[in-house]
Write a protein that holds these residues in place. Structure first.
Motif, PDB file in Angstrom:
ATOM      1  N   ARG A   6       0.832  -1.213   0.000  1.00 54.66           N
ATOM      2  CA  ARG A   6       0.000   0.000   0.000  1.00 54.66           C
ATOM      3  C   ARG A   6       0.862   1.257   0.000  1.00 54.66           C
ATOM      4  O   ARG A   6       0.551   2.230  -0.691  1.00 54.66           O
ATOM      5  CB  ARG A   6      -0.935  -0.015   1.206  1.00 54.66           C
ATOM      6  N   ARG A   7       1.942   1.254   0.770  1.00 55.15           N
ATOM      7  CA  ARG A   7       2.808   2.443   0.822  1.00 55.15           C
ATOM      8  C   ARG A   7       3.543   2.646  -0.491  1.00 55.15           C
ATOM      9  O   ARG A   7       3.707   3.785  -0.959  1.00 55.15           O
ATOM     10  CB  ARG A   7       3.796   2.306   1.981  1.00 55.15           C
ATOM     11  N   ILE A   8       4.002   1.564  -1.092  1.00 56.71           N
ATOM     12  CA  ILE A   8       4.676   1.681  -2.382  1.00 56.71           C
ATOM     13  C   ILE A   8       3.707   2.223  -3.430  1.00 56.71           C
ATOM     14  O   ILE A   8       4.049   3.117  -4.223  1.00 56.71           O
ATOM     15  CB  ILE A   8       5.232   0.314  -2.815  1.00 56.71           C
ATOM     16  N   GLN A   9       2.495   1.711  -3.447  1.00 61.72           N
ATOM     17  CA  GLN A   9       1.500   2.168  -4.415  1.00 61.72           C
ATOM     18  C   GLN A   9       1.134   3.632  -4.175  1.00 61.72           C
ATOM     19  O   GLN A   9       0.948   4.398  -5.131  1.00 61.72           O
ATOM     20  CB  GLN A   9       0.234   1.299  -4.330  1.00 61.72           C
ATOM     21  N   LEU A  10       1.051   4.036  -2.905  1.00 56.92           N
ATOM     22  CA  LEU A  10       0.745   5.430  -2.591  1.00 56.92           C
ATOM     23  C   LEU A  10       1.842   6.355  -3.114  1.00 56.92           C
ATOM     24  O   LEU A  10       1.568   7.377  -3.756  1.00 56.92           O
ATOM     25  CB  LEU A  10       0.584   5.598  -1.081  1.00 56.92           C
ATOM     26  N   GLY A  11       3.100   5.997  -2.829  1.00 58.23           N
ATOM     27  CA  GLY A  11       4.205   6.818  -3.303  1.00 58.23           C
ATOM     28  C   GLY A  11       4.251   6.889  -4.818  1.00 58.23           C
ATOM     29  O   GLY A  11       4.487   7.967  -5.396  1.00 58.23           O
ATOM     30  N   ALA A  16       3.321  10.133  -9.795  1.00 61.22           N
ATOM     31  CA  ALA A  16       2.628  10.288 -11.073  1.00 61.22           C
ATOM     32  C   ALA A  16       1.761  11.544 -11.071  1.00 61.22           C
ATOM     33  O   ALA A  16       1.671  12.256 -12.083  1.00 61.22           O
ATOM     34  CB  ALA A  16       1.771   9.054 -11.363  1.00 61.22           C
ATOM     35  N   PHE A  17       1.140  11.816  -9.937  1.00 61.29           N
ATOM     36  CA  PHE A  17       0.348  13.037  -9.792  1.00 61.29           C
ATOM     37  C   PHE A  17       1.224  14.268 -10.020  1.00 61.29           C
ATOM     38  O   PHE A  17       0.837  15.206 -10.723  1.00 61.29           O
ATOM     39  CB  PHE A  17      -0.277  13.070  -8.399  1.00 61.29           C
ATOM     40  N   LEU A 139      -4.308   7.322 -13.074  1.00 59.26           N
ATOM     41  CA  LEU A 139      -5.217   8.214 -12.367  1.00 59.26           C
ATOM     42  C   LEU A 139      -4.470   9.440 -11.858  1.00 59.26           C
ATOM     43  O   LEU A 139      -4.949  10.576 -11.974  1.00 59.26           O
ATOM     44  CB  LEU A 139      -5.865   7.463 -11.194  1.00 59.26           C
ATOM     45  N   GLY A 140      -3.265   9.225 -11.317  1.00 62.96           N
ATOM     46  CA  GLY A 140      -2.455  10.347 -10.837  1.00 62.96           C
ATOM     47  C   GLY A 140      -2.067  11.293 -11.958  1.00 62.96           C
ATOM     48  O   GLY A 140      -2.160  12.519 -11.807  1.00 62.96           O
ATOM     49  N   LEU A 141      -1.621  10.739 -13.088  1.00 62.64           N
ATOM     50  CA  LEU A 141      -1.249  11.584 -14.221  1.00 62.64           C
ATOM     51  C   LEU A 141      -2.441  12.399 -14.715  1.00 62.64           C
ATOM     52  O   LEU A 141      -2.322  13.596 -15.000  1.00 62.64           O
ATOM     53  CB  LEU A 141      -0.708  10.716 -15.356  1.00 62.64           C
ATOM     54  N   GLU A 167       5.602  19.473  -8.365  1.00 58.32           N
ATOM     55  CA  GLU A 167       6.168  18.208  -8.829  1.00 58.32           C
ATOM     56  C   GLU A 167       7.369  17.805  -7.974  1.00 58.32           C
ATOM     57  O   GLU A 167       7.507  16.639  -7.582  1.00 58.32           O
ATOM     58  CB  GLU A 167       6.587  18.342 -10.297  1.00 58.32           C
ATOM     59  N   ALA A 168       8.234  18.759  -7.678  1.00 62.91           N
ATOM     60  CA  ALA A 168       9.410  18.473  -6.860  1.00 62.91           C
ATOM     61  C   ALA A 168       9.019  17.974  -5.473  1.00 62.91           C
ATOM     62  O   ALA A 168       9.621  17.034  -4.939  1.00 62.91           O
ATOM     63  CB  ALA A 168      10.283  19.730  -6.742  1.00 62.91           C
TER      64      ALA A 168
END
Length: 452
Positions: A6-11, A16-17, A139-141, A167-168
């Motif tokens: 879950r943490r890897i997917q969140l990061g 991507a966002f 979704l983030g992009l 972004e940074a």
């Protein structure tokens, strides 16, 4: 390992966002907002891509020697510095150097994140893990591009600077989030991370001797060349020149592509995760061939402008359907082919093939899409059919479990290993638990696979 995943997917989703804030506007920012000209904008985009090609050959070995976590943290810091610097770049050297740093950082993130997903998933759960990552990244992009579009103002360079700073910050957040992940250390993965810092066994020669992986890399190049490499170059040029599509319609087409991915991903996942991967990839080739035929109708069908626009948007939507089918098949297959000590190198090699396709695709497709309309469509219909042929040939070199992971009766924490020097059919396995019965089952499965 649910919490780690879950943490890897969140990061991954947050990074991507952040990318979504700037990727659609990079050309406009350099050429118009900073008034550096179209030529400089092209050089900046080329520097972004070439930096990725320069660092990827060294990324895999670093991941296998040090682990994906420290490599990902360094990459996130590098990307953050590049994004922030690009937001303040007002000269040609500053813009080119910043774009190169940003491109290098984001390129290294891909195989590092993929390797972390491999380590924190099993053969049984890996398909869903990669599908979820693809869903969240798109979704983030999409959300990043949507929000960024509401904030930018070409007359105010500060508005673009704010986007690059956001972004940074997202890259820094990625680095912070992944440092909280406790990576698994089962005995079966011990060979992946040498404790003395020595180089992982294998290397380029071992990878090139693995025919199944070489075929998968060739297939990956064709996949990305025939799809992603055409989105913002050849297909966009073809749509505006041959089909008379308004530039604003390109945004709707890309939105349709993202919408199909977001809506269909988990529906498609349920349909494909119990089917042979090679057959799923072959089906994608047929879907994309039909998509190119629809694009041909949009530009060469001489119908109404409304029908041409609808057909063009449908082309992007069909590409999205194919992408949703690929996400749970191709990336997990790279992981399942990799020996334990070369997971990072296999992921980096595949990322390098992808990056090459993204560099060559626009160079070939752009001029053809703008002027050679009929040959352009025919060429990429043939490339799409080539995907089907290559996928079916690859399926002959895979073990039953590699081609269809659902055949593995008991979930295993180990990456399926296909030894290059022993032939593509050799596969070994062991479980991460101490259960004698589970170990015996894994050994039986490995023996059956090796005998194929």
């Amino acid at each position: 390992m649910g919490a780690a995943l879950r943490r890897i997917q969140l990061g991954s989703a947050l990074s991507a966002f952040g990318l979504g804030f700037t990727v659609p506007y990079l050309y406009v920012y350099v050429a118009q907002v900073r008034d550096l000209g179209a030529g400089t904008a092209g050089v900046v985009l080329a520097a972004f891509a070439m930096a990725a090609l320069a660092v990827l050959p060294f990324t895999g070995r670093a991941i296998d020697r040090r682990g994906p976590l420290p490599v990902l943290v360094v990459a996130s810091v590098l990307a953050s510095v590049g994004a922030a610097a690009l937001g303040f770049a007002s000269s040609v050297p500053a813009a080119v150097l910043s774009a190169a740093v940003l491109g290098a950082g984001t390129a290294v993130m891909q195989p590092a994140l993929a390797t972390m997903l491999v380590w924190c998933s099993s053969t049984a759960t890996r398909t869903r893990a990669f599908a979820t990552q693809f869903f969240l990244q798109n979704l983030g992009l999409g959300l990043g591009g949507l929000v960024g579009g509401q904030l930018v103002d070409v007359s105010r360079p500060a508005s673009f600077t704010m986007l690059f700073l956001i972004e940074a910050v997202m890259f820094v957040v990625l680095g912070v989030v992944v440092t909280t992940v406790r990576m698994p250390r089962p005995a079966s993965l011990g060979g992946t991370r040498p404790g003395d810092g020595s180089a992982a066994k294998g290397g380029l020669r071992a990878l090139l001797s693995h025919r199944a992986m070489v075929q998968l890399c060739v297939l990956g190049f064709v996949l990305f060349f025939a799809c992603y490499g055409q989105f913002e170059s050849g297909l966009a040029a073809y749509g505006t020149e041959a089909a008379g599509i308004e530039p604003s319609t390109l945004g709707f087409a890309l939105a349709a592509n993202t919408a199909v991915i977001v809506v269909a991903q988990f529906v498609v996942l349920r349909l494909v995760e119990r089917r042979r991967r090679s057959r799923v990839i072959a089906a994608v080739g047929l879907i994309w061939a039909f998509a190119w035929i629809v694009a041909g109708y949009a530009g060469l069908g001489h119908g109404s402008q409304t029908m041409a626009t609808a057909a063009f948007i449908s082309t992007y939507a069909l590409f999205g359907l194919g992408e949703a089918m690929l996400s749970p098949t191709v990336a997990p297959l790279v992981a399942d082919l990799a020996p334990e000590s070369m997971v990072g190198q296999y992921n980096s090699a595949f990322a390098l093939c992808k990056q090459l396709a993204l560099a060559v695709g626009p160079a070939v497709g752009g001029p053809m899409g703008a002027s050679l309309h009929g040959p352009y469509i025919v060429t990429f219909v043939l490339f799409s059919l080539g995907i089907t042929v290559l996928a079916l040939r690859l399926g002959r070199r895979l073990t039953p479990v590699q081609d269809q992971p659902s055949l593995a009766g008991i979930p295993s924490r180990v990456v399926a290993v296909s030894l290059p020097e022993g032939g593509e059919g050799a596969e070994t396995g062991a479980t991460g638990s101490a259960s004698p019965s589970a170990s015996a089952t894994a050994a039986t499965t490995a023996s059956a696979s090796a005998g194929r």
